[in-house]
Write a protein that holds these residues in place. Structure first.
Motif, PDB file in Angstrom:
ATOM      1  N   VAL A 288       0.840  -1.197   0.000  1.00  0.00           N
ATOM      2  CA  VAL A 288       0.000   0.000   0.000  1.00  0.00           C
ATOM      3  C   VAL A 288       0.874   1.246   0.000  1.00  0.00           C
ATOM      4  O   VAL A 288       0.623   2.211  -0.730  1.00  0.00           O
ATOM      5  N   SER A 289       1.972   1.189   0.789  1.00  0.00           N
ATOM      6  CA  SER A 289       2.820   2.377   0.850  1.00  0.00           C
ATOM      7  C   SER A 289       3.543   2.588  -0.481  1.00  0.00           C
ATOM      8  O   SER A 289       3.732   3.715  -0.923  1.00  0.00           O
ATOM      9  N   ILE A 290       3.933   1.491  -1.139  1.00  0.00           N
ATOM     10  CA  ILE A 290       4.573   1.644  -2.445  1.00  0.00           C
ATOM     11  C   ILE A 290       3.579   2.153  -3.479  1.00  0.00           C
ATOM     12  O   ILE A 290       3.882   3.032  -4.280  1.00  0.00           O
ATOM     13  N   PHE A 291       2.386   1.612  -3.398  1.00  0.00           N
ATOM     14  CA  PHE A 291       1.330   2.084  -4.286  1.00  0.00           C
ATOM     15  C   PHE A 291       1.173   3.591  -4.125  1.00  0.00           C
ATOM     16  O   PHE A 291       1.149   4.338  -5.096  1.00  0.00           O
ATOM     17  N   ASN A 292       1.125   4.004  -2.854  1.00  0.00           N
ATOM     18  CA  ASN A 292       1.000   5.425  -2.548  1.00  0.00           C
ATOM     19  C   ASN A 292       2.148   6.236  -3.107  1.00  0.00           C
ATOM     20  O   ASN A 292       1.948   7.269  -3.738  1.00  0.00           O
ATOM     21  N   VAL A 293       3.365   5.745  -2.851  1.00  0.00           N
ATOM     22  CA  VAL A 293       4.540   6.479  -3.301  1.00  0.00           C
ATOM     23  C   VAL A 293       4.560   6.559  -4.821  1.00  0.00           C
ATOM     24  O   VAL A 293       4.852   7.610  -5.401  1.00  0.00           O
ATOM     25  N   MET A 294       4.194   5.448  -5.479  1.00  0.00           N
ATOM     26  CA  MET A 294       4.192   5.460  -6.938  1.00  0.00           C
ATOM     27  C   MET A 294       3.111   6.401  -7.477  1.00  0.00           C
ATOM     28  O   MET A 294       3.327   7.120  -8.445  1.00  0.00           O
ATOM     29  N   MET A 295       1.953   6.401  -6.819  1.00  0.00           N
ATOM     30  CA  MET A 295       0.891   7.308  -7.245  1.00  0.00           C
ATOM     31  C   MET A 295       1.335   8.757  -7.055  1.00  0.00           C
ATOM     32  O   MET A 295       1.085   9.617  -7.902  1.00  0.00           O
ATOM     33  N   MET A 296       2.022   8.994  -5.930  1.00  0.00           N
ATOM     34  CA  MET A 296       2.557  10.330  -5.660  1.00  0.00           C
ATOM     35  C   MET A 296       3.542  10.717  -6.753  1.00  0.00           C
ATOM     36  O   MET A 296       3.528  11.834  -7.259  1.00  0.00           O
ATOM     37  N   SER A 297       4.379   9.737  -7.071  1.00  0.00           N
ATOM     38  CA  SER A 297       5.401   9.977  -8.080  1.00  0.00           C
ATOM     39  C   SER A 297       4.760  10.308  -9.425  1.00  0.00           C
ATOM     40  O   SER A 297       5.211  11.206 -10.135  1.00  0.00           O
ATOM     41  N   VAL A 298       3.688   9.588  -9.765  1.00  0.00           N
ATOM     42  CA  VAL A 298       2.989   9.875 -11.017  1.00  0.00           C
ATOM     43  C   VAL A 298       2.383  11.277 -10.964  1.00  0.00           C
ATOM     44  O   VAL A 298       2.516  12.070 -11.892  1.00  0.00           O
ATOM     45  N   LYS A 299       1.770  11.568  -9.816  1.00  0.00           N
ATOM     46  CA  LYS A 299       1.088  12.845  -9.679  1.00  0.00           C
ATOM     47  C   LYS A 299       2.076  14.014  -9.748  1.00  0.00           C
ATOM     48  O   LYS A 299       1.823  15.007 -10.417  1.00  0.00           O
ATOM     49  N   ASP A 300       3.200  13.839  -9.067  1.00  0.00           N
ATOM     50  CA  ASP A 300       4.234  14.873  -9.083  1.00  0.00           C
ATOM     51  C   ASP A 300       4.789  15.100 -10.477  1.00  0.00           C
ATOM     52  O   ASP A 300       5.349  16.142 -10.767  1.00  0.00           O
TER      53      ASP A 300
END
Ligand SMILES: Nc1ncnc2c1ncn2[C@@H]1O[C@H](COP(=O)(O)OP(=O)(O)OP(=O)(O)O)[C@@H](O)[C@H]1O
Ligand SMILES: [Mg+2]
Lengths: 401, 230
Positions: A288-300
């Protein structure tokens, strides 16, 4: 076409490097997950290996003891056949059921002993036919029991605790127990560990004639063991004894170490499953945390993705780049996690027991296993963010700040 | 094709192109039937009021989006018949974009930004010195190569963007307000670069508000309310 396949991997690793702190954050989740799953797996495997190898020395025996459940005021009339002990007649019945397998009637009790001027200590004393002792134990030092002498064997733990050597004389009993004997130690036993037939490590093994001359119980035994060559022989013998002796009333209870082994193994199996489940949950949290970080990374990086699309990066290449990123993050996490679990697992196993089994495949397999799961989880949780990045509309991505 | 002058074959042809953005609040018709040709080697300015659909038009020509209806034909091929990947490869190999807000990747150095299309096209880092050559051509010194975009002036960033647009040697340059974020002196310098590129034979389509900037072009297409003004 030279080096074509590597370039997006290179770009992805550059991204990981440039977004170092974010990548590290994501890797941390995986590290924890991998350590949880691996270290616990190693620990479970080591406990299991240690216990099964301790048990295996007594794996192929059937133990018959008087049934304590049927004693007491409300039991059916037993005609005197039910007692705390197993009689010579019953031993003969057992021998018939056992066929050609070795049957060993065992006396056992406990008494106070004293070595020199040391404190008195209560220990288990077994009385065994000297001829049959070698079926149960191995001699580390000295010799085994001899026919007529009153020499005894001493368990390894007891020998170490009381500083007993071959030749040491031990006082058995005192005024309170009514016995007063001196025995000479002829042999020290190898450690045997946990068993259900005999637990000799902290006990004295004496010849049966000495035992009955001191404690009585001639022709009456606390336990009878049948030693069988293979675990397969156990069920028919158990059945035969049960039929013969527990016809109307349960007179004896029959246990076998094979069944115990199965029970213990399944208990340990349950524990390891539980531990693996814990590891799995922590990996889930990690994912879940990686999913979050990757989503953040995409968003950024929406604008960056728009730029990349506008200068000719295909959807598949964008997707690949993000999947490589989660793969790289997962691999970093898995390698660090694998190392920590290798070292941590070793220390943990040493803390709890023996490291004899640490470097065996069954134990160390958990390292690549945990690492692979870590990377797999990372890849899985990176899939959706990667697809999302790839499918962004280039114009909207470009307009994004 | 012999006997026909190359400038008679339009590199860009729009026939009744419409673009409707479908939004939750309702459809927005950004282009309502645009038709014109642009020939090889032309320098065309697209002008018009804000919101008239200039950027939308340029993005369609640049294959960043496809028309809702009508035909857009690039170098003889209708974009309707092309897959997303084919359009992407067209952008990569034949089209260079230059934006008002430069759109450089902030984590990469100036050199890495300009090199990126080469990596995409060739599948490996620039080994022929094309990036350095283009950066030099747009007037960026060697000392600026390792600078990140936020360490560069607006004019320098736009030069990096132009170098990036040029490294794959595209036939078509699309510029959306390339001087919009620059002062007039720097703007003029950028226009000089674009004029030079056009003189080398590149087709340029440029969106601008500024009549002074539009003067560099051969032809001006005025867009009002999603239509070509008469
Ligand atoms: N991605 C989009 N989604 C929805 N509507 C859009 C989108 N892009 C543009 N529009 C709408 O389409 C119309 C034309 O916009 P466009 O950006 O093409 O105008 P423009 O001529 O470039 O304006 P400006 O000079 O201010 O840049 C506007 O009404 C705008 O709101
Ligand atoms: Mg615009």
């Amino acid at each position: 076409m030279k080096r074509r396949k590597n370039v997006f991997f290179q770009l992805a690793s550059r991204n990981v490097r440039l977004n170092f702190s974010r990548s590290l954050l994501a890797a941390l989740g995986i590290i924890i997950g991998v350590v949880a799953i691996t270290a616990m797996g190693i620990l479970g495997a080591n406990i299991q290996l240690a216990v099964s190898s301790n048990l295996s020395s007594s794996a192929n025996s059937i133990i018959i003891t008087p049934d304590t459940g049927s004693r007491g005021g409300f039991g059916p009339p037993s005609g005197g056949t039910t007692s705390l002990l197993i009689s010579d007649n019953q031993v003969r019945e057992i021998e018939q059921a056992a066929g050609h397998n070795v049957v060993v009637p065992i006396h056992s009790g406990s008494d106070l002993i004293q070595v020199g001027t040391k404190d008195k200590k209560r220990v288990t004393i077994y009385g065994l036919d000297p001829e049959k002792v070698s079926n149960f134990v191995e001699i580390a030092e000295g010799s085994s029991l001899r026919g007529a002498s009153s020499g005894v064997l001493i368990g390894s733990t007891l020998a170490k605790d009381q500083n007993i050597n071959v030749g040491t004389r031990i006082k058995v009993g005192d005024e309170s127990t009514g016995t007063n004997e001196v025995v000479r130690v002829v042999g020290i036993l190898e450690p045997k560990g946990f068993g259900i037939d005999l637990m000799p490590d902290n006990a004295i093994i004496a010849p049966d004639h000495w035992y009955t001359s001191v404690y009585g119980n001639q022709g009456e035994y606390q336990q009878v063991d049948i030693l069988v060559p293979s675990i397969k022989d156990i069920p028919p013998i158990k059945e035969a004894i049960d039929k013969k002796m527990n016809k109307n009333v349960k007179v004896v209870s029959i246990t076998d170490s094979g069944a115990l082994l199965v029970t213990i193994n399944s208990t340990i199996g349950q524990i390891s499953t539980f531990i693996l489940l814990l590891g799995g949950i922590s990996l889930l949290v990690a994912s879940v945390s990686i999913f979050n970080v990757m989503m953040m990374s995409v968003k950024d990086r929406i604008n960056e993705i728009g730029v990349l699309r506008s200068i000719g990066t295909t959807k598949a290449e964008i997707r690949k780049m993000f999947i490589y990123e989660s793969f790289i993050i997962g691999s970093i996490g898995a390698v660090i996690g694998g190392l920590i679990s290798f070292i941590g697992g070793y220390l943990l196993v040493r803390l709890i027991g023996t490291t004899n089994y640490f470097f065996t495949p069954a134990s160390l397999l958990y390292v690549p296993y945990g690492m692979a799961i870590g990377i797999g989880v990372c890849l899985l949780s990176g899939l959706y963010p990667a697809a999302k990045a790839a499918n962004l509309n280039p114009i909207e991505a470009l307009r994004h700040d | 094709m012999r006997g026909i002058s190359i400038s008679d074959v339009p590199v860009i042809r729009l026939v009744d192109v419409r673009k409707v953005y479908k939004l939750k609040a309702g459809d927005v018709t950004a282009l309502q039937g645009i038709s014109f040709d642009i020939h090889k080697g032309e320098f065309v300015a697209i002008m018009g009021p804000s919101g008239s659909g200039k950027s939308t038009l340029l993005n369609l020509i640049g294959c960043l989006d496809v028309p809702t209806s009508g035909d857009l034909i690039l170098a003889g091929r209708n974009v309707k018949d092309m897959s997303d990947d084919e359009l992407t490869f067209l952008r990569r190999d034949e089209i260079g974009f230059i934006f008002q807000k430069f759109n450089l990747i902030s984590l990469l150095t100036a050199y890495e930004n300009a090199e990126y299309p080469i990596i995409l096209k060739q599948g490996h880092m620039d080994e022929e010195g094309k990036t350095a050559q283009m950066m030099k051509m747009v007037g960026l010194g060697d000392d600026l190569m390792t600078h990140k975009p936020n360490e560069l002036s607006g004019g320098q960033q736009q030069r990096v963007a132009i170098a990036r647009a040029l490294v794959n040697d595209p036939a078509l340059l699309l510029c959306d307000e390339p001087t919009g974020n620059l002062d007039s002196v720097t703007g003029t310098q950028i226009m000089d670069i674009l004029t030079g590129l056009n003189e080398q034979g590149r087709t340029i389509v440029m969106v601008t508000h500024d009549p002074n900037i539009a003067r560099s072009a051969h032809r001006i297409i005025n867009i009002i309310d999603g239509r070509v003004a008469a």
